[in-house]
Design a protein around this motif. Structure first.
Motif, PDB file in Angstrom:
ATOM      1  N   ILE A 210     -71.768  19.475  -2.692  1.00  0.00           N
ATOM      2  CA  ILE A 210     -72.869  19.841  -1.775  1.00  0.00           C
ATOM      3  C   ILE A 210     -73.381  18.596  -1.067  1.00  0.00           C
ATOM      4  O   ILE A 210     -73.549  17.544  -1.707  1.00  0.00           O
ATOM      5  CB  ILE A 210     -74.033  20.494  -2.573  1.00  0.00           C
ATOM      6  CG1 ILE A 210     -73.592  21.840  -3.166  1.00  0.00           C
ATOM      7  CG2 ILE A 210     -75.261  20.690  -1.685  1.00  0.00           C
ATOM      8  CD1 ILE A 210     -74.595  22.407  -4.174  1.00  0.00           C
ATOM      9  N   SER A 212     -76.694  17.439   1.442  1.00  0.00           N
ATOM     10  CA  SER A 212     -78.035  17.947   1.765  1.00  0.00           C
ATOM     11  C   SER A 212     -78.761  16.947   2.669  1.00  0.00           C
ATOM     12  O   SER A 212     -79.157  15.872   2.217  1.00  0.00           O
ATOM     13  CB  SER A 212     -78.818  18.147   0.455  1.00  0.00           C
ATOM     14  OG  SER A 212     -80.102  18.682   0.712  1.00  0.00           O
ATOM     15  N   TYR A 244     -67.533  20.078   1.883  1.00  0.00           N
ATOM     16  CA  TYR A 244     -68.697  20.335   1.027  1.00  0.00           C
ATOM     17  C   TYR A 244     -69.511  21.484   1.615  1.00  0.00           C
ATOM     18  O   TYR A 244     -69.457  21.748   2.824  1.00  0.00           O
ATOM     19  CB  TYR A 244     -69.575  19.084   0.963  1.00  0.00           C
ATOM     20  CG  TYR A 244     -69.116  18.024  -0.022  1.00  0.00           C
ATOM     21  CD1 TYR A 244     -67.790  17.909  -0.399  1.00  0.00           C
ATOM     22  CD2 TYR A 244     -70.021  17.122  -0.571  1.00  0.00           C
ATOM     23  CE1 TYR A 244     -67.370  16.925  -1.288  1.00  0.00           C
ATOM     24  CE2 TYR A 244     -69.622  16.132  -1.467  1.00  0.00           C
ATOM     25  CZ  TYR A 244     -68.291  16.056  -1.827  1.00  0.00           C
ATOM     26  OH  TYR A 244     -67.890  15.079  -2.716  1.00  0.00           O
ATOM     27  N   SER A 245     -70.297  22.118   0.743  1.00  0.00           N
ATOM     28  CA  SER A 245     -71.272  23.112   1.232  1.00  0.00           C
ATOM     29  C   SER A 245     -72.532  22.393   1.690  1.00  0.00           C
ATOM     30  O   SER A 245     -72.894  21.358   1.125  1.00  0.00           O
ATOM     31  CB  SER A 245     -71.644  24.071   0.093  1.00  0.00           C
ATOM     32  OG  SER A 245     -70.521  24.834  -0.263  1.00  0.00           O
ATOM     33  N   ARG A 247     -76.571  22.425   1.893  1.00  0.00           N
ATOM     34  CA  ARG A 247     -77.786  23.040   1.332  1.00  0.00           C
ATOM     35  C   ARG A 247     -78.963  22.125   1.673  1.00  0.00           C
ATOM     36  O   ARG A 247     -78.955  20.963   1.303  1.00  0.00           O
ATOM     37  CB  ARG A 247     -77.676  23.158  -0.193  1.00  0.00           C
ATOM     38  CG  ARG A 247     -76.575  24.115  -0.700  1.00  0.00           C
ATOM     39  CD  ARG A 247     -76.963  25.562  -0.562  1.00  0.00           C
ATOM     40  NE  ARG A 247     -75.958  26.460  -1.144  1.00  0.00           N
ATOM     41  CZ  ARG A 247     -74.855  26.827  -0.497  1.00  0.00           C
ATOM     42  NH1 ARG A 247     -74.605  26.373   0.733  1.00  0.00           N
ATOM     43  NH2 ARG A 247     -73.979  27.642  -1.080  1.00  0.00           N
ATOM     44  N   THR A 259     -79.786  18.688  -6.562  1.00  0.00           N
ATOM     45  CA  THR A 259     -78.780  17.616  -6.601  1.00  0.00           C
ATOM     46  C   THR A 259     -78.663  17.048  -8.020  1.00  0.00           C
ATOM     47  O   THR A 259     -77.568  16.792  -8.516  1.00  0.00           O
ATOM     48  CB  THR A 259     -79.157  16.493  -5.609  1.00  0.00           C
ATOM     49  OG1 THR A 259     -79.334  17.060  -4.296  1.00  0.00           O
ATOM     50  CG2 THR A 259     -78.087  15.413  -5.555  1.00  0.00           C
ATOM     51  N   GLY A 264     -73.648  16.205  -6.100  1.00  0.00           N
ATOM     52  CA  GLY A 264     -73.526  16.121  -4.640  1.00  0.00           C
ATOM     53  C   GLY A 264     -74.424  15.018  -4.120  1.00  0.00           C
ATOM     54  O   GLY A 264     -74.749  14.074  -4.844  1.00  0.00           O
TER      55      GLY A 264
END
Ligand code: P6P
Length: 342
Positions: A210, A212, A244-245, A247, A259, A264
């Motif tokens: 992830i 962010s 990666y996603s 968020r 996190t 991530g």
């Protein structure tokens, strides 16, 4: 090691700090009292946040804080509760609050030996939308130079003795570390008003999936930031890596808590609009960097560890990339060739 942190024995935050105190012969009990005062303030803030809409506490107070931001009614209540509870603890010498321009000095019989920097209600713009908000705090020892109270705060983040946050969301989670490579998470059981140890010895995964960050700032990013974020969005097909996603909830406590638990990277980089980024060193970057490092992760400005920064004033800012050690190390590689601000 703390006993009874794995079994079905109920370990409350109150008991946890008392047990920790027993493990340190030099402990005077001051930190125990301080942490217990912090949890009292967090419980009160949680009750206000929980009922904000019902008690008409939503919306702005009509006042502007030192950051030039509209102060919400809950910002002011949370700030007052934190200041008054900490002053009453008798363990604090001075405080820095996101909501207050100058250092708050505790005089007389209530004066103690710790200095606290805190954001009493970080992300409060999100309250009206029912999105997680939180209290963030960092704890230093009082060690003024030339008798100047703010000098206890204008030191490297390596001087931190403890840090934590309390997140007000679907549940109320308090995460704290007093060093020793130990981070523990507690969940508030409102039925009897105690924080229960639910996440002992939190360790952030070495790598996550992830990223962010607020991509609405992308046009202002420097080359290193842009290249790093692109590297996780468009991985080289030959690397076999997947994108990666994304968020991002725009509330630091929520983004960092996720996190910390999932891994991530979370980033608020400096950019051409705000050279050092938006997040404040003393009560956002330092405490979160301390927690991530104690949990086995990393936190960098891009060019150096966040905890090696020395703030030039109490509301100073610094860029931050924090999270899984491997992810943050990869981000640092992109900054090695970039003339970044810090
Ligand atoms: P942006 C909330 O206002 C805050 O201080 C942090 O909680 C959060 O990480 C950041 O600002 C969000 O800023 O510019 O993405 O809205």
């Amino acid at each position: 090691e703390l006993e009874n942190t794995e079994g079905d024995d109920i370990m409350t935050l109150t008991r946890y700090v008392l047990e920790l105190q027993r493990h340190f012969p030099s402990a005077t009990g001051e930190m125990t009292i301080l942490i217990n005062s912090i949890q009292i303030a967090c419980k009160y803030i949680e009750s206000c946040v929980r009922r904000a809409s019902l008690n008409n506490l939503i919306g702005t107070s009509g006042e502007i804080n030192v950051q030039g931001e509209n102060q919400k009614k809950l910002d002011l209540i949370s700030n007052d509760v934190f200041i008054n509870t900490l002053r009453a603890s008798g363990r604090v010498a001075s405080m820095v609050s996101e909501e207050v321009e100058k250092v708050i000095i505790v005089e007389g019989k209530d004066r103690g030996k710790y200095c606290l920097a805190f954001d009493p209600l970080d992300g409060s713009d999100n309250i009206d939308g029912g999105i997680n908000v939180g209290t963030i705090f960092s704890i230093f020892r009082d060690d003024p130079v030339d008798g100047k109270p703010e000098s206890s705060f204008l030191v490297s983040g390596r001087k931190l003795v403890a840090a934590g946050y309390c997140m007000y969301g679907s549940s109320c989670n308090l995460v704290v570390s007093m060093g020793n490579n130990r981070v523990d998470g507690f969940t508030l059981d409102s039925s009897f008003g105690e924080f229960i140890l639910t996440h002992p010895k939190i360790k952030v995964p070495n790598r996550g999936k992830i990223y962010s960050t607020n991509e609405g700032n992308a046009m202002y990013w420097d080359e290193a930031t842009r290249k790093y974020i692109d590297s996780v969005k468009f991985p080289d097909p030959s690397s076999g890596k997947k994108p990666y996603s994304a968020r991002y909830i725009g509330s630091m406590v929520g983004d960092v808590h996720r996190t910390l638990l999932y891994g991530g990277i979370f980033a608020y980089p400096g950019d051409s609009k705000t050279e050092k980024g938006k997040l404040r060193t003393l009560y956002e970057a330092f405490p979160m960097a301390f927690l991530l490092e104690q949990a086995g992760g990393k936190a960098t400005t891009g060019l150096k560890p966040v905890l090696d920064v020395i703030p030039s004033h109490i509301h100073d800012r610094c860029p931050i990339f924090l999270g899984s050690a491997d992810d943050v190390s990869e981000a640092e590689e992109f900054f090695k060739t970039n003339s970044h601000c810090l």
